[in-house]
Scaffold this motif. Structure first.
Motif, PDB file in Angstrom:
ATOM      1  N   VAL A  17     -36.090   4.214 -51.845  1.00  0.00           N
ATOM      2  CA  VAL A  17     -35.698   3.072 -52.671  1.00  0.00           C
ATOM      3  C   VAL A  17     -35.984   1.788 -51.902  1.00  0.00           C
ATOM      4  O   VAL A  17     -35.381   1.551 -50.856  1.00  0.00           O
ATOM      5  CB  VAL A  17     -34.191   3.139 -53.015  1.00  0.00           C
ATOM      6  CG1 VAL A  17     -33.825   2.006 -53.951  1.00  0.00           C
ATOM      7  CG2 VAL A  17     -33.842   4.476 -53.617  1.00  0.00           C
ATOM      8  N   PRO A  18     -36.908   0.966 -52.382  1.00  0.00           N
ATOM      9  CA  PRO A  18     -37.174  -0.296 -51.665  1.00  0.00           C
ATOM     10  C   PRO A  18     -36.054  -1.296 -51.887  1.00  0.00           C
ATOM     11  O   PRO A  18     -35.577  -1.485 -53.014  1.00  0.00           O
ATOM     12  CB  PRO A  18     -38.493  -0.782 -52.286  1.00  0.00           C
ATOM     13  CG  PRO A  18     -38.611  -0.083 -53.586  1.00  0.00           C
ATOM     14  CD  PRO A  18     -37.811   1.184 -53.515  1.00  0.00           C
ATOM     15  N   TYR A  19     -35.595  -1.916 -50.799  1.00  0.00           N
ATOM     16  CA  TYR A  19     -34.541  -2.916 -50.902  1.00  0.00           C
ATOM     17  C   TYR A  19     -35.144  -4.320 -50.972  1.00  0.00           C
ATOM     18  O   TYR A  19     -34.741  -5.141 -51.770  1.00  0.00           O
ATOM     19  CB  TYR A  19     -33.599  -2.816 -49.697  1.00  0.00           C
ATOM     20  CG  TYR A  19     -32.757  -1.566 -49.707  1.00  0.00           C
ATOM     21  CD1 TYR A  19     -32.283  -1.048 -50.905  1.00  0.00           C
ATOM     22  CD2 TYR A  19     -32.448  -0.896 -48.530  1.00  0.00           C
ATOM     23  CE1 TYR A  19     -31.522   0.104 -50.932  1.00  0.00           C
ATOM     24  CE2 TYR A  19     -31.679   0.259 -48.550  1.00  0.00           C
ATOM     25  CZ  TYR A  19     -31.221   0.745 -49.757  1.00  0.00           C
ATOM     26  OH  TYR A  19     -30.479   1.885 -49.775  1.00  0.00           O
ATOM     27  N   ILE A  20     -36.091  -4.587 -50.080  1.00  0.00           N
ATOM     28  CA  ILE A  20     -36.754  -5.889 -50.080  1.00  0.00           C
ATOM     29  C   ILE A  20     -38.240  -5.639 -50.294  1.00  0.00           C
ATOM     30  O   ILE A  20     -38.867  -4.916 -49.514  1.00  0.00           O
ATOM     31  CB  ILE A  20     -36.538  -6.629 -48.740  1.00  0.00           C
ATOM     32  CG1 ILE A  20     -35.040  -6.722 -48.418  1.00  0.00           C
ATOM     33  CG2 ILE A  20     -37.163  -8.016 -48.789  1.00  0.00           C
ATOM     34  CD1 ILE A  20     -34.765  -7.106 -46.976  1.00  0.00           C
ATOM     35  N   HIS A  21     -38.799  -6.188 -51.354  1.00  0.00           N
ATOM     36  CA  HIS A  21     -40.210  -5.953 -51.626  1.00  0.00           C
ATOM     37  C   HIS A  21     -41.073  -6.869 -50.770  1.00  0.00           C
ATOM     38  O   HIS A  21     -40.943  -8.090 -50.825  1.00  0.00           O
ATOM     39  CB  HIS A  21     -40.500  -6.213 -53.107  1.00  0.00           C
ATOM     40  CG  HIS A  21     -39.946  -5.134 -53.979  1.00  0.00           C
ATOM     41  ND1 HIS A  21     -40.627  -3.962 -54.220  1.00  0.00           N
ATOM     42  CD2 HIS A  21     -38.781  -5.024 -54.651  1.00  0.00           C
ATOM     43  CE1 HIS A  21     -39.888  -3.188 -55.005  1.00  0.00           C
ATOM     44  NE2 HIS A  21     -38.755  -3.797 -55.278  1.00  0.00           N
ATOM     45  N   SER A  30     -42.585  -2.624 -47.955  1.00  0.00           N
ATOM     46  CA  SER A  30     -41.230  -2.987 -48.332  1.00  0.00           C
ATOM     47  C   SER A  30     -40.212  -2.395 -47.369  1.00  0.00           C
ATOM     48  O   SER A  30     -40.446  -1.355 -46.757  1.00  0.00           O
ATOM     49  CB  SER A  30     -40.921  -2.473 -49.736  1.00  0.00           C
ATOM     50  OG  SER A  30     -41.874  -2.932 -50.642  1.00  0.00           O
ATOM     51  N   PHE A  31     -39.101  -3.102 -47.265  1.00  0.00           N
ATOM     52  CA  PHE A  31     -37.981  -2.593 -46.466  1.00  0.00           C
ATOM     53  C   PHE A  31     -37.200  -1.622 -47.341  1.00  0.00           C
ATOM     54  O   PHE A  31     -36.545  -2.016 -48.296  1.00  0.00           O
ATOM     55  CB  PHE A  31     -37.091  -3.754 -46.009  1.00  0.00           C
ATOM     56  CG  PHE A  31     -36.075  -3.355 -44.997  1.00  0.00           C
ATOM     57  CD1 PHE A  31     -36.409  -3.290 -43.657  1.00  0.00           C
ATOM     58  CD2 PHE A  31     -34.789  -3.029 -45.374  1.00  0.00           C
ATOM     59  CE1 PHE A  31     -35.469  -2.926 -42.711  1.00  0.00           C
ATOM     60  CE2 PHE A  31     -33.848  -2.646 -44.435  1.00  0.00           C
ATOM     61  CZ  PHE A  31     -34.198  -2.596 -43.104  1.00  0.00           C
ATOM     62  N   THR A  32     -37.298  -0.323 -47.028  1.00  0.00           N
ATOM     63  CA  THR A  32     -36.695   0.703 -47.887  1.00  0.00           C
ATOM     64  C   THR A  32     -35.451   1.290 -47.249  1.00  0.00           C
ATOM     65  O   THR A  32     -35.055   0.885 -46.146  1.00  0.00           O
ATOM     66  CB  THR A  32     -37.705   1.836 -48.122  1.00  0.00           C
ATOM     67  OG1 THR A  32     -38.034   2.385 -46.851  1.00  0.00           O
ATOM     68  CG2 THR A  32     -38.952   1.325 -48.781  1.00  0.00           C
ATOM     69  N   ASN A  33     -34.844   2.239 -47.958  1.00  0.00           N
ATOM     70  CA  ASN A  33     -33.689   2.909 -47.372  1.00  0.00           C
ATOM     71  C   ASN A  33     -34.084   3.705 -46.133  1.00  0.00           C
ATOM     72  O   ASN A  33     -33.296   3.877 -45.216  1.00  0.00           O
ATOM     73  CB  ASN A  33     -32.987   3.803 -48.405  1.00  0.00           C
ATOM     74  CG  ASN A  33     -33.954   4.707 -49.128  1.00  0.00           C
ATOM     75  OD1 ASN A  33     -35.161   4.642 -48.901  1.00  0.00           O
ATOM     76  ND2 ASN A  33     -33.432   5.556 -49.988  1.00  0.00           N
ATOM     77  N   SER A  35     -36.410   2.679 -43.977  1.00  0.00           N
ATOM     78  CA  SER A  35     -36.468   1.685 -42.897  1.00  0.00           C
ATOM     79  C   SER A  35     -35.070   1.332 -42.430  1.00  0.00           C
ATOM     80  O   SER A  35     -34.834   1.164 -41.228  1.00  0.00           O
ATOM     81  CB  SER A  35     -37.167   0.409 -43.371  1.00  0.00           C
ATOM     82  OG  SER A  35     -38.080   0.669 -44.372  1.00  0.00           O
ATOM     83  N   LEU A  36     -34.149   1.239 -43.393  1.00  0.00           N
ATOM     84  CA  LEU A  36     -32.766   0.905 -43.034  1.00  0.00           C
ATOM     85  C   LEU A  36     -32.178   1.988 -42.133  1.00  0.00           C
ATOM     86  O   LEU A  36     -31.551   1.685 -41.100  1.00  0.00           O
ATOM     87  CB  LEU A  36     -31.925   0.761 -44.301  1.00  0.00           C
ATOM     88  CG  LEU A  36     -30.475   0.331 -44.057  1.00  0.00           C
ATOM     89  CD1 LEU A  36     -30.424  -1.085 -43.515  1.00  0.00           C
ATOM     90  CD2 LEU A  36     -29.644   0.451 -45.327  1.00  0.00           C
ATOM     91  N   SER A 112     -26.011   8.612 -46.670  1.00  0.00           N
ATOM     92  CA  SER A 112     -27.063   7.963 -45.897  1.00  0.00           C
ATOM     93  C   SER A 112     -28.390   8.676 -46.185  1.00  0.00           C
ATOM     94  O   SER A 112     -28.475   9.533 -47.052  1.00  0.00           O
ATOM     95  CB  SER A 112     -26.739   7.994 -44.409  1.00  0.00           C
ATOM     96  OG  SER A 112     -27.051   9.248 -43.873  1.00  0.00           O
TER      97      SER A 112
END
Lengths: 246, 101
Positions: A17-21, A30-33, A35-36, A112
């Motif tokens: 799920v991308p958080y920041i495109h 994109s910053f995804t889950n 990456s998080l 998570s």
């Protein structure tokens, strides 16, 4: 896999799920889950290792003992597999071990994301190991590194058959390394969620799968540690092969 | 003086006993069957993937449609068996190492 809009698939947990495109020249970064989860992992490792040894007491606290234990674990592993000259590669092996281990553990926290359950992540890690070890072999031995593919004491007429086999065997290393970690994590987490689904659908008898999940979670934590260990020990063995050839 | 010596000896006995117990515990390895099967199967599948990949590449470059795939598939299978042989040898080595110590 999720069909007919069913939102409770056991495979839903692996969805990215991308958080920041972010779009860089047509490449989706994109910053995804995922990456998080990786960011959290790196943050946890950094905080744990810096704060736990911050006091530097001779009689260690429990946290300090834990980080010293993990340090000694990898040092011993390198000493057993590579020998004294393996100390140089400690930072590399320790980084990989901690990243995989804490990544698996972060994945065990409910809600998570387990980034090691994606083949591209594990394959990237394995490719780093593979390319690094190959470069190391060439740096240490130059073109003599190719003698790695020749089994000593073999009649010459067997060489054309056995050299391709050895090369394929060598090339299969990153694949087996990555697939093992990825498949273990994927299978374990899917199994957990499948049994979690049984808890609801069985009603009152649902306590049986619930008890099973509790046991399975323990097993999963064991596997999370074991796979990180296997990844680290195989990295050590490959470094040993590159240093000593046979 | 004598008393403290006795205490020390007691302690030594205790440590020896504990260490002996620990060694005993570690001998029957939790060598789970699924883990072992997983190891073996990934080794052989990985070698086959590489073999088939090289075969397809060779076919693409040299236009030798089925033969590259056939030959490299067989070589990949052999490489898989070689991988398994190496894994087994490593496990055997570890076992004998464990027994010796």
């Amino acid at each position: 896999m999720s069909s007919t809009g069913e939102k409770h698939s056991p495979l839903e947990q692996f969805e990215i799920v991308p958080y920041i495109h972010i779009d860089s020249k047509g490449i989706d970064i994109s910053f995804t889950n995922s990456s998080l989860a990786m960011t959290i992992t790196v943050a946890v490792i950094t905080l744990f290792l810096t704060f736990s040894v911050n006091t530097r007491s001779i009689v260690p606290s429990r946290l300090q003992l834990l980080s010293e234990l993990s340090y000694n674990f990898i040092v011993q592993l390198l000493k057993d597999t590579v020998g004294a000259e393996g100390r140089k590669y400690f930072p590399f092996v320790f980084t990989i071990f901690m990243f995989v281990l804490i990544g698996n553990m972060v994945g065990m926290v409910p809600y998570s994301f387990t980034f090691t359950s994606h083949i591209i992540v594990t394959f990237a890690l394995a490719a780093i190991v593979f390319i690094g070890v190959t470069v190391l072999g060439f740096v240490k031995h130059g073109l003599r590194f190719f003698s790695f593919f020749v089994i000593p004491g073999l009649p010459w007429y067997m060489l054309p058959l056995l050299i391709p086999i050895e090369v394929i065997s060598y090339l299969s290393r990153p694949i087996s390394l990555s697939v093992r970690l990825f498949a273990n994590m994927l299978a374990g987490h899917t199994l957990l969620k499948v049994f979690a689904g049984f808890v609801v659908s069985l009603g009152l008898a649902g306590f049986l799968p619930l008890a099973f999940i509790v046991a399975l979670t323990g097993l999963e934590i064991l596997i999370a540690f074991l796979q990180a260990y296997v990844f680290a020990i195989l990295t050590c063995l490959y470094i040993n092969d590159a240093l000593h050839l046979h | 003086m004598n008393n403290s010596k006795k205490q020390l000896e007691n302690l030594k006995e205790k440590i020896d006993h504990l260490q002996h117990n620990k060694e005993k515990k570690s001998v029957p390895e939790r060598n789970s069957g699924t883990g072992f099967g997983f190891k073996i199967s990934t080794e052989i599948v990985a070698a086959l993937i590489v073999g088939v990949g090289i075969g397809l590449l060779v076919d693409n470059y040299f236009n030798t449609k089925p033969f590259g795939l056939i030959i490299f598939f067989i070589l990949g299978a052999f490489a898989g068996f070689l991988n398994i042989y190496r894994v087994m040898r490593r496990i055997e080595k570890q076992k004998s190492f464990n027994i010796k110590h």
